[in-house]
Design an enzyme around this catalytic site. Sequence first.
Site, mmCIF file in Angstrom:
data_model
loop_
_atom_site.group_PDB
_atom_site.id
_atom_site.type_symbol
_atom_site.label_atom_id
_atom_site.label_comp_id
_atom_site.label_asym_id
_atom_site.label_seq_id
_atom_site.Cartn_x
_atom_site.Cartn_y
_atom_site.Cartn_z
ATOM 1 N N TRP A 371 24.434 28.118 17.052
ATOM 2 C CA TRP A 371 25.064 28.124 15.620
ATOM 3 C C TRP A 371 26.022 29.257 15.350
ATOM 4 O O TRP A 371 26.881 29.234 14.478
ATOM 5 C CB TRP A 371 24.241 27.879 14.619
ATOM 6 N N ASP A 372 25.785 30.415 16.112
ATOM 7 C CA ASP A 372 27.019 31.394 15.972
ATOM 8 C C ASP A 372 28.173 31.001 15.998
ATOM 9 O O ASP A 372 28.843 31.554 15.196
ATOM 10 C CB ASP A 372 26.780 32.547 17.080
ATOM 11 N N GLU A 501 13.703 33.856 12.569
ATOM 12 C CA GLU A 501 12.962 33.375 13.810
ATOM 13 C C GLU A 501 11.668 33.921 13.686
ATOM 14 O O GLU A 501 10.831 33.675 14.597
ATOM 15 C CB GLU A 501 13.596 33.547 14.988
ATOM 16 N N LYS A 614 13.118 38.592 9.933
ATOM 17 C CA LYS A 614 13.691 39.130 10.968
ATOM 18 C C LYS A 614 15.298 39.329 10.800
ATOM 19 O O LYS A 614 15.844 40.413 10.957
ATOM 20 C CB LYS A 614 13.655 38.196 12.308
ATOM 21 N N GLN A 615 15.759 38.575 9.833
ATOM 22 C CA GLN A 615 17.391 38.734 9.625
ATOM 23 C C GLN A 615 17.907 37.827 8.553
ATOM 24 O O GLN A 615 16.940 37.179 7.779
ATOM 25 C CB GLN A 615 18.016 37.921 10.789
#
Length: 783
Positions: A371-372, A501, A614-615
């Site tokens: 998806w980046d 994630e 995580k992000q």
Amino acid sequence: MGVRKEAIYPVQEWEITETEFCRETNYRNETTFSLSNGYIGTRGTYEEAYPFDVDTGLEGNFVNGFYESEKIRYGEANFGSPLLSQSLLNLPNLKETRIYLGEEEFSMEAGRTEEYARVLSMKDGVLTRRLLWTSPGGRKVRIEIRRLVSFDMKHIIAMQYEILPVNFSGTVRIVSVLQADVENHTRKTNPIVDYGPFGRKLKPLELWADNTEIFYKGITQTSRLTIACGSIHTLSPSESAAAVSHEAHACDGAIYFEVQGKEGEKITLEKFICYASDRDAAEGSLDTFVSDMLRKAKARGYRQLEEKQKEYMHQFWETADIEIEGENSMELQQGIRFNLFHVFQSAGRDGRTGMGAKGLSGEGYEGHYFWDTEMYVLPVFIYTDPEVARRLLDYRYGTLEQARARARVLGHEKGALFPWRTINGEEASTYYPLGTAQYHINADIAYALALYLQATGDLSYFKEKGAELLIETARVWADAGSFAECRGGKYCICSVTGPDEYNVLVDNNFYTNLMARENLRDAVNAVAYLREQDPACLEALEKKLGFSMDEAGLWERIIENMYFPYDEARQIYPLDDGFMMRRPWDESRIPPEKRAWLYENYHPLFIMRHRMSKQADAILGMYLHSSLFTEEELRRNYDFYQEVTLHHSSLSTCIFGIVACEIGYVEEAYRYFADSARMDLDDYHNNFYAGIHAANMAGTWQAIVNGFAGLRCCNSELHFKPILPPLWKKYTFKIKYRGSLLRVCVEKDRLEFTLEKGESIQFYVHSKKVRISEEGGTYIEKV
């Protein structure tokens, strides 16, 4: 936000310079100096091919989309688990060129090296290496090597090797090598992968050499893809130079040149390398294809190819460059240009290939597309080079059939479900909680497509491909959830994984539900537009897809009733339904050396039972659709996620910085930007050897344009809310919008918008409508 590292390389505006040869840092530097053109990628390895071990170097050469498969071994396989892997395959190396002064071989690990510099010119797209070397026997020689991966001839790597004897005359021998006994560094670059590829995976079909050319053709063992490559040479001065012999074996070949060198007279070798696969030409005609390409490159010569390279790169920078003035601006200027350079050179441009998370710079993530591309990279190209953006979207459209098949495997009778990680369009993620469960990939692709259509107004693309893609992605959302009684009949989507994630297989991930709803909204609008403006196009889609207007009615009902988790006490949107029930994270329990690699050090259940992130996840959704939230809502949620986010992904800090701008946390935004801008250049994560972090690199562009300048595209209209970081005097960038080129300059006391190309443009600055009616016109606002 981490502690800033010291610059690894000298701080320069347009160049990255290595000033010494060092085995300990070589692996990392190979990524730094990697070159690509979206088709070929080659790591920044030395021409003399040092025998580095698996921990100090990788001779990597890649072709976008060329992969090997392995049968995946599972302890316990689930229905629908991918059976075959896809790994970007390391290909035969033709850069190797050995130099002998008499019988003494040139090596920086022998003799004495002086005046050494290897320089990547980001402005020109050329890598240059210069040095003065004295052999153990006292022969002194100046060497300059220039290398490029051509944008003008996508199958060609061009090299120029200049040798100047300084204090001697005598025989100089040059050996040009083809080395096909190569393999991937899977254990080093993808250590959690157990299925390979391990060992040499290309079976040689043909290998020959004559006195000017070397050729190789091989086929992969499992994917059955065929690669061909070769090199051709020009040596001058021709009157004192000759190819004296050649040899070819099963997996290697070489041409031996000999020159009678004269003190003070330059010897020049031009070497042209070609790679092509059976996707470029039929397997039986690949030898002719490669030979023709090599002869065309040789006829043009290195100098002309370099001039074309500079022309191509300068055209890119003319639009894409971001200029910064202010305190410490040189470090950030170098960082943003380094990032843009690698993003630009890594993107597939043929409509058949995408862009890997590591570009074509290394083997990390097996070369997979994620998806980046859509969420981080495509926005950069949409505003700077929309043709490249369109070709990347073409890749996704070209894999719709595989996505439809994947949707059926997941139990959806209609629609398409794109893979989480892939090369050929099939799912390659072996651990479904961190892979297939990330259904948001569908909405991410739809978001990027919608942004492209808004910013370009490309109606033909919308009708030919875009509407179909929006409908097919929307269909999966209409089948993935349910109207839940226990949530008041709201539409809930369960057992998915969002971008974060560390929180997997959750119910009602905020980001997923938000993006799904907007995916459905875009599909509803697409159908409504066609119904009114082009009924014939809609009728053709209805026939092709078995689509009915009843489906659009269901989509509207879902849009009106999408459920979002909400915490009344803090008035924030939790990551998912269970997020606030989890145990608060205690960082003090985690040793510092284990903090950045939790999955490598702790069982997934230990991680998933904690309330931490995580992000950027919910915060990313709020950035992408910030017009749907008030500033106060954004601030409350940002403050909450600041408390729980660990930023263990390179994709995180740039997004937090953008939202910090939105809510007026300018100094915090600046710190996040500074963390992102030099993350790869200074190897913040200590894993740059495996390849670039393309998403973060593109995210730094977004951090300036969408963050500090506040650019949003809402309902096909541009909106700006510019701010200036306190340490900067000004920054300048350009964007393309519907055929126009707009230059934006933000200073302390003024904003300046100039229409550099185009007939007219309309946009908003702090909600004020602005129109520039003619090319060259300027709007200035005092601040």
